[in-house]
Design an enzyme around this catalytic site. Structure first.
Site, short mmCIF file in Angstrom:
data_model
loop_
_atom_site.label_atom_id
_atom_site.label_comp_id
_atom_site.label_asym_id
_atom_site.label_seq_id
_atom_site.Cartn_x
_atom_site.Cartn_y
_atom_site.Cartn_z
N LYS A 144 10.00 -19.08 -12.72
CA LYS A 144 9.31 -19.10 -14.01
C LYS A 144 10.36 -18.96 -15.12
CE LYS A 144 4.66 -18.02 -13.52
NZ LYS A 144 3.54 -17.36 -14.17
N GLU A 171 -4.93 -13.47 -2.64
CA GLU A 171 -3.63 -13.92 -3.16
C GLU A 171 -2.51 -13.16 -2.45
OE1 GLU A 171 -2.04 -14.71 -7.54
OE2 GLU A 171 -1.53 -12.69 -6.83
P1 0O2 Z 1 -0.93 -8.26 -11.67
O1 0O2 Z 1 -1.16 -6.92 -12.24
O2 0O2 Z 1 0.41 -8.36 -10.95
O3 0O2 Z 1 -2.05 -8.79 -10.84
P2 0O2 Z 1 -3.49 -16.28 -13.06
O4 0O2 Z 1 -2.65 -15.52 -14.07
O5 0O2 Z 1 -3.53 -15.61 -11.69
O6 0O2 Z 1 -4.86 -16.59 -13.57
P3 0O2 Z 1 -1.66 -18.24 -12.15
O7 0O2 Z 1 -0.99 -19.30 -12.96
O8 0O2 Z 1 -2.07 -18.63 -10.77
O9 0O2 Z 1 -2.88 -17.71 -12.93
O10 0O2 Z 1 -0.73 -17.02 -12.07
P4 0O2 Z 1 0.74 -16.94 -11.51
O11 0O2 Z 1 1.64 -16.92 -12.69
O12 0O2 Z 1 0.99 -17.96 -10.45
O13 0O2 Z 1 0.71 -15.51 -10.83
C1 0O2 Z 1 0.30 -14.41 -11.55
C2 0O2 Z 1 0.92 -13.17 -10.94
O14 0O2 Z 1 2.31 -13.39 -10.61
C3 0O2 Z 1 0.96 -12.06 -11.96
O15 0O2 Z 1 -0.23 -11.33 -11.83
C4 0O2 Z 1 2.17 -11.22 -11.54
O16 0O2 Z 1 1.85 -10.38 -10.45
C5 0O2 Z 1 3.11 -12.30 -11.05
N1 0O2 Z 1 3.97 -12.81 -12.13
C6 0O2 Z 1 3.93 -14.03 -12.68
N2 0O2 Z 1 4.88 -14.18 -13.61
C7 0O2 Z 1 5.58 -13.02 -13.65
C8 0O2 Z 1 6.71 -12.56 -14.42
O17 0O2 Z 1 7.28 -13.26 -15.26
N3 0O2 Z 1 7.13 -11.28 -14.18
C9 0O2 Z 1 6.55 -10.48 -13.24
N4 0O2 Z 1 7.04 -9.26 -13.06
N5 0O2 Z 1 5.47 -10.88 -12.51
C10 0O2 Z 1 5.00 -12.14 -12.70
P5 0O2 Z 1 -0.92 -10.69 -13.13
O18 0O2 Z 1 -2.36 -11.08 -13.09
O19 0O2 Z 1 -0.16 -11.03 -14.36
O20 0O2 Z 1 -0.79 -9.17 -12.95
#
Ligand code: 0O2
Length: 228
Positions: A144, A171
């Site tokens: 990312k 997930e």
């Molecule tokens: P939490 O508290 O960890 O659950 P979505 O956001 O799920 O609707 P998408 O595009 O599928 O959509 O999400 P993505 O980006 O593939 O995955 C989201 C999760 O990946 C996040 O969950 C984080 O756990 C992790 N993540 C993604 N990007 C980053 C980043 O830049 N830094 C960190 N530390 N973690 C990341 P949530 O829901 O944000 O929070």
């Protein structure tokens, strides 16, 4: 209070709420019951995946005298986070919508020792004929912009109940210990209410992720050199 204690206490309160003949209270009780049932299904799906991960890890230990999995964590998204995520997406907060639109109500994080282990574990999970891959994202090959690296897999997992069978998404984030170290600290820093993440700090964090990724690659090379 653990999620289980929360559920158990809720169940104990239900007869009193329903007996009170008030229509609103009955509806609240019904919604609460549905929410608890939903939590139970997602918890059970996570258990199914975690049991399989444990089996794989043990099998590797017997065959190759080492464990590819360093650690497994799991969490059920809180009601608060489910509501906020639906609101953010502009979707009304109902049990049906949570089931339909959110793929991360059940979340498992697997930390592996080496990069290659991540792909082995992801493939084993995807290959099971009763798990259906709903979504897959390789943030290791395509990090990312923040520097975040991890392999994300969303599986539809069957849950066999006393008189029915259902499936729910789980997930699974799979990453190395080094990737997890960065993601945990970056997450803490980014969500500190008092701190400000300037573009310069973001760039520093991205550079840290780059350095960590180089070390991961080096460790994988060393392992291959020594063991193969
Ligand atoms: P939490 O508290 O960890 O659950 P979505 O956001 O799920 O609707 P998408 O595009 O599928 O959509 O999400 P993505 O980006 O593939 O995955 C989201 C999760 O990946 C996040 O969950 C984080 O756990 C992790 N993540 C993604 N990007 C980053 C980043 O830049 N830094 C960190 N530390 N973690 C990341 P949530 O829901 O944000 O929070």
């Amino acid at each position: 209070m653990s999620q289980i204690d929360f559920f158990v206490e809720g169940i104990q309160q239900l007869p009193a709420i329903v007996e009170s003949k008030d229509d609103t209270q009955e509806r609240v009780a019904q919604a609460f019951m549905e929410f608890m049932q939903l939590g139970h299904i997602y918890e059970s799906a996570m258990e199914v995946v975690k049991t399989y991960l444990g089996i794989l890890d043990n099998e590797f230990n017997i065959k190759f005298q080492r464990n590819p999995i360093h650690n497994i964590e799991s969490r059920l998204k809180s009601a608060d986070s489910i509501m906020n995520k639906l609101i953010k997406k502009g979707i009304p907060f109902t049990i049906e919508n949570a089931r339909k639109y959110l793929l991360d109500i059940a979340g498992i994080r697997v930390t592996c020792c080496y990069i290659n282990d991540i792909y082995v574990i992801a493939e084993m999970l995807s290959r099971r004929d009763d798990f259906v891959v709903l979504k897959q994202k390789d943030y290791i090959k395509n990090p990312k912009p923040s520097g975040y690296r991890s392999f994300h897999l969303v599986l539809n997992v069957p849950v066999h109940l006393s008189s029915s069978k259902t499936t729910v998404p789980v997930e699974i984030q799979i990453r190395t210990i080094a990737m997890d170290f960065w993601a945990s600290l970056e997450h803490q820093l980014r969500y500190k209410p008092s701190g400000t993440i300037t573009p310069e700090i973001s760039e520093e964090l991205r550079l840290c992720a780059e350095r960590i990724a180089e070390t991961d690659i080096q460790m994988q090379k060393l392992y291959t050199e020594i063991m193969e």
